[in-house]
Scaffold this motif. Sequence first.
Motif, PDB file in Angstrom:
ATOM      1  N   ALA A 157      -3.812   4.881  -4.726  1.00  0.00           N
ATOM      2  CA  ALA A 157      -2.522   5.445  -5.151  1.00  0.00           C
ATOM      3  C   ALA A 157      -2.728   6.609  -6.106  1.00  0.00           C
ATOM      4  O   ALA A 157      -2.035   7.637  -6.029  1.00  0.00           O
ATOM      5  CB  ALA A 157      -1.676   4.356  -5.810  1.00  0.00           C
ATOM      6  N   ARG A 158      -3.684   6.478  -7.014  1.00  0.00           N
ATOM      7  CA  ARG A 158      -3.963   7.567  -7.954  1.00  0.00           C
ATOM      8  C   ARG A 158      -4.522   8.784  -7.221  1.00  0.00           C
ATOM      9  O   ARG A 158      -4.144   9.931  -7.525  1.00  0.00           O
ATOM     10  CB  ARG A 158      -4.955   7.092  -9.021  1.00  0.00           C
ATOM     11  N   GLY A 177       0.784  -1.227   0.000  1.00  0.00           N
ATOM     12  CA  GLY A 177       0.000   0.000   0.000  1.00  0.00           C
ATOM     13  C   GLY A 177       0.815   1.277   0.000  1.00  0.00           C
ATOM     14  O   GLY A 177       0.241   2.366  -0.083  1.00  0.00           O
ATOM     15  N   LEU A 178       2.135   1.159   0.090  1.00  0.00           N
ATOM     16  CA  LEU A 178       2.947   2.357   0.279  1.00  0.00           C
ATOM     17  C   LEU A 178       3.955   2.626  -0.837  1.00  0.00           C
ATOM     18  O   LEU A 178       4.022   3.724  -1.377  1.00  0.00           O
ATOM     19  CB  LEU A 178       3.699   2.261   1.610  1.00  0.00           C
ATOM     20  N   ASP A 179       4.745   1.616  -1.187  1.00  0.00           N
ATOM     21  CA  ASP A 179       5.935   1.885  -1.981  1.00  0.00           C
ATOM     22  C   ASP A 179       5.658   2.389  -3.387  1.00  0.00           C
ATOM     23  O   ASP A 179       6.402   3.232  -3.911  1.00  0.00           O
ATOM     24  CB  ASP A 179       6.823   0.633  -2.031  1.00  0.00           C
ATOM     25  N   THR A 180       4.617   1.886  -4.039  1.00  0.00           N
ATOM     26  CA  THR A 180       4.339   2.377  -5.385  1.00  0.00           C
ATOM     27  C   THR A 180       4.051   3.873  -5.363  1.00  0.00           C
ATOM     28  O   THR A 180       4.594   4.644  -6.155  1.00  0.00           O
ATOM     29  CB  THR A 180       3.132   1.626  -5.993  1.00  0.00           C
ATOM     30  N   GLY A 188      -3.892  -7.259 -10.869  1.00  0.00           N
ATOM     31  CA  GLY A 188      -3.714  -5.816 -10.886  1.00  0.00           C
ATOM     32  C   GLY A 188      -3.837  -5.267  -9.472  1.00  0.00           C
ATOM     33  O   GLY A 188      -4.643  -5.740  -8.659  1.00  0.00           O
ATOM     34  N   CYS A 189      -3.023  -4.283  -9.151  1.00  0.00           N
ATOM     35  CA  CYS A 189      -2.939  -3.753  -7.788  1.00  0.00           C
ATOM     36  C   CYS A 189      -4.309  -3.358  -7.246  1.00  0.00           C
ATOM     37  O   CYS A 189      -5.005  -2.520  -7.828  1.00  0.00           O
ATOM     38  CB  CYS A 189      -2.020  -2.537  -7.771  1.00  0.00           C
ATOM     39  N   ALA A 190      -4.686  -3.963  -6.116  1.00  0.00           N
ATOM     40  CA  ALA A 190      -6.001  -3.684  -5.518  1.00  0.00           C
ATOM     41  C   ALA A 190      -6.100  -2.245  -5.034  1.00  0.00           C
ATOM     42  O   ALA A 190      -7.190  -1.668  -5.002  1.00  0.00           O
ATOM     43  CB  ALA A 190      -6.257  -4.652  -4.360  1.00  0.00           C
ATOM     44  N   GLY A 191      -4.956  -1.657  -4.665  1.00  0.00           N
ATOM     45  CA  GLY A 191      -4.972  -0.306  -4.119  1.00  0.00           C
ATOM     46  C   GLY A 191      -4.643   0.782  -5.107  1.00  0.00           C
ATOM     47  O   GLY A 191      -4.352   1.916  -4.708  1.00  0.00           O
ATOM     48  N   ALA A 241      -3.561  14.180  -5.943  1.00  0.00           N
ATOM     49  CA  ALA A 241      -3.718  15.251  -4.948  1.00  0.00           C
ATOM     50  C   ALA A 241      -2.410  16.007  -4.751  1.00  0.00           C
ATOM     51  O   ALA A 241      -2.401  17.244  -4.652  1.00  0.00           O
ATOM     52  CB  ALA A 241      -4.213  14.667  -3.625  1.00  0.00           C
ATOM     53  N   ILE A 242      -1.296  15.273  -4.704  1.00  0.00           N
ATOM     54  CA  ILE A 242       0.002  15.928  -4.533  1.00  0.00           C
ATOM     55  C   ILE A 242       0.322  16.796  -5.746  1.00  0.00           C
ATOM     56  O   ILE A 242       0.735  17.967  -5.606  1.00  0.00           O
ATOM     57  CB  ILE A 242       1.112  14.881  -4.317  1.00  0.00           C
ATOM     58  N   LEU A 243       0.142  16.278  -6.953  1.00  0.00           N
ATOM     59  CA  LEU A 243       0.450  17.058  -8.150  1.00  0.00           C
ATOM     60  C   LEU A 243      -0.455  18.273  -8.269  1.00  0.00           C
ATOM     61  O   LEU A 243      -0.003  19.365  -8.647  1.00  0.00           O
ATOM     62  CB  LEU A 243       0.332  16.182  -9.394  1.00  0.00           C
TER      63      LEU A 243
END
Length: 392
Positions: free
Chosen positions: A348-349, A233-236, A341-344, A354-356
Motif C-alpha cells: 500500500a505504501r 488488499g484494495l480499499d485502504t 497489523g496489515c500484511a499488505g 508512487a502516485i504522490l
Amino acid sequence: MSVTVISLDIDLFSDGALLDPWPLYRRIRDAGPVVFLSRLGVWAMGRYGPVRAALRDWETYSSAQGIALNPVANGTTEGRLLTSDPPEHDTLRSVLAHRLLPRQLRDVGQTVARRAEELVEGLVERGEFDAVPDLAQALPLGVVLDLIGLPQDGRDEILRWADGAFSASGPEGPRTSEGLALLEEQFQYLITRATRDQLAPGSMGWAIYQAADEGRIDAKSILPLMSAYLTAGLDTTVNAIGNAVYYFAHNPGQWDLVRQNPEIVANAFNEVLRVESPVQFFTRVTTREVDVEGVRLPEGARVMMMYASANRDERRWENPATFDVRRNAAEHIAFGHGVHGCAGQALARIEGHAILQSLAKRVARFEVSAPERRINQLIRGFKSLPTVVQAL
C-alpha cells in the motif's frame, strides 16, 4: 479504585454519523478510556493509548470470535487472518507474508512506479478526471489483482464485492444484509470462476493452493485466505489516494511542501492515513477481565478498536484535525498494530508513494468539486471526486 463506567446512547451508523463521524468520536474519547455504547451493546475504545496497547495484547483482546458487530459476518469470515489468533494466525499469515515484505517487493515497486507514471501522465494531459475511479482505483486494482493472479473475467466486480465485505461488519440492519449478500457473491466468484486452473502460475492465489497441497494449511482455509487478500488488499490504498487528492486540494500550501521536498512523500502519505483512516474500526473480544486505565472490562466483552478516532486523539496528536505533512505521523494505526497489523501495508505504501511522486512532478494545483462520499459502515472514503489539475 475503578472509574465509574460511562454509557453513551449514540448512533454511529446513521447516514449523518457515517458522513461526519468526528463529533461522535470526540464524545467517546472525552467520556473515558473505554465506554459502553448502549445501542450496540458493545464497548468502544477511542483514545490512541488504550487502542494501541490493546492491539499489542492479542491474548487479552482476541480476534478469534470475529471482528464485526454482528454474528452472521463473524461466522462467515471465520478462518481469515483478521479472525484468528496465534498460532493459527501465524500459520495462515506465513503463506504469503514473505512475499509482501519490502525487500521482496522491489521488483513489484518498479512495476508500480512505471504504471503510476503512465497513469498520472495521461490524466494530467486530460486535465479533468474523477480522482476515485480514474486514479485511486485504477492503480491498486491492476496491481493487486495481477499479484493474486485472478483471471480477467470478473475483475470489474471486485471493488463492489470488497465494499460489501467491509460494510457487512456493521450492526444488524439493511446495510449489513446488503453487504453480506455481496460477500456471498465474492465467495461464489472464487468458487466457480476464479478457480485454481484460472489463477496465474506463481501468483499469490496459486501459492495459497500450493500451501494446502503441501499440508501447511488446511484446505478449508483456501477460500477465506483468497477472500481476505482480495478484500483487504484494495480499499485502504484506494481510499488513501482519494483522500490525498481531497486534502491537497483543500490545503494547497501542503502540496507545495510535497512538490518542493520530494523526500517527505512517505511522511505525507502517513499524514493522509492518520487524518482520514480508511478503516474506522475492528472489534475484539476480551478473554479475561481487564483494567483499562481504571475501567474494568468484563471477560467476553466485545470492544470496538476505533482506529480513526485514535488517530485524531488530542492526547497523542497536537491539533489532530489539522492536515500537516511535516507532522511525524509514522505511529498512526491506520494499518492496525501488533500481530494483526496489515500484511499488505508495504505494498500500500509503495502504491501511495508512487502516485504522490508522479503527481508531484506534474501537478501544481488540484481543484475538486461536488465530492461524493461512500456510505460504508467500516470504510471511509469517496465514491466520486471530480478533479481538475493545473499542470506544472
